[in-house]
Design an enzyme around this catalytic site. Structure first.
Site, short mmCIF file in Angstrom:
data_model
loop_
_atom_site.label_atom_id
_atom_site.label_comp_id
_atom_site.label_asym_id
_atom_site.label_seq_id
_atom_site.Cartn_x
_atom_site.Cartn_y
_atom_site.Cartn_z
N PRO A 149 -76.38 29.53 -46.55
CA PRO A 149 -75.46 30.45 -45.87
C PRO A 149 -75.68 31.90 -46.32
CG PRO A 149 -74.28 28.56 -46.78
CD PRO A 149 -75.66 28.53 -47.35
N HIS A 150 -75.59 32.79 -45.35
CA HIS A 150 -75.72 34.22 -45.62
C HIS A 150 -75.08 34.98 -44.48
CE1 HIS A 150 -79.24 32.93 -43.34
NE2 HIS A 150 -79.30 34.15 -42.84
N GLY A 151 -74.90 36.26 -44.65
CA GLY A 151 -74.23 37.08 -43.65
C GLY A 151 -75.16 37.56 -42.55
#
Length: 145
Positions: A59-61
């Protein structure tokens, strides 16, 4: 990039959204991101899955959310019972916060580690923070050498 305070073992999550929220809260707690980065992690997942295979999600932005990254960092969250990720079982989430193109090198290093079946299995079974830090540091050093 990964520090002991960003490693969480033996967690549970109700679904992938809960797991991503936990990842974001760890990045926030270690001072890597500001609050607006967290909803951007959910937005990224809505746009494209962060599941990379072999029980791992990263997960990352979103790209615009890089403005809310204070420093490049990783968070390692282990979910031994697994989390349903659109029909896949995820046991490891490695969250990334990067304010530049550093995420490309991080992804490459992580892929190298996680493609080693023994190392990936050891990360899934890890019961202490030092094991996680050692396994991820070894892979990063091998990639750099």
């Amino acid at each position: 990039m990964l520090t002991a305070d960003a490693v969480r073992l033996g967690l549970r999550a109700t679904d992938k959204w809960d797991a991503i929220g936990q990842c974001g809260r760890v990045l926030l707690a270690v001072g890597a991101v500001d609050e607006p980065y967290l909803p951007a992690m959910l937005a990224r997942e809505t746009a494209i899955s962060t599941y990379i295979g072999a029980g791992v999600a990263i997960p990352h932005g979103t790209d615009p959310a890089r403005a809310h990254v204070r420093r490049t960092a990783l968070a390692f969250l282990q979910f031994p019972d697994g989390v349903d990720w659109d029909g896949n079982r995820v046991t490891l989430c490695i969250a990334i916060a990067a304010d530049g193109d550093e995420h490309v090198a991080l992804l490459s290093s992580l892929a190298t580690i996680l493609l080693d079946a023994d190392a990936a299995d050891a990360l899934r079974r890890a019961s202490d923070v030092d094991t996680v830090l050692t396994l991820l540091a070894i892979g990063h050093k091998e990639k750099s050498a």
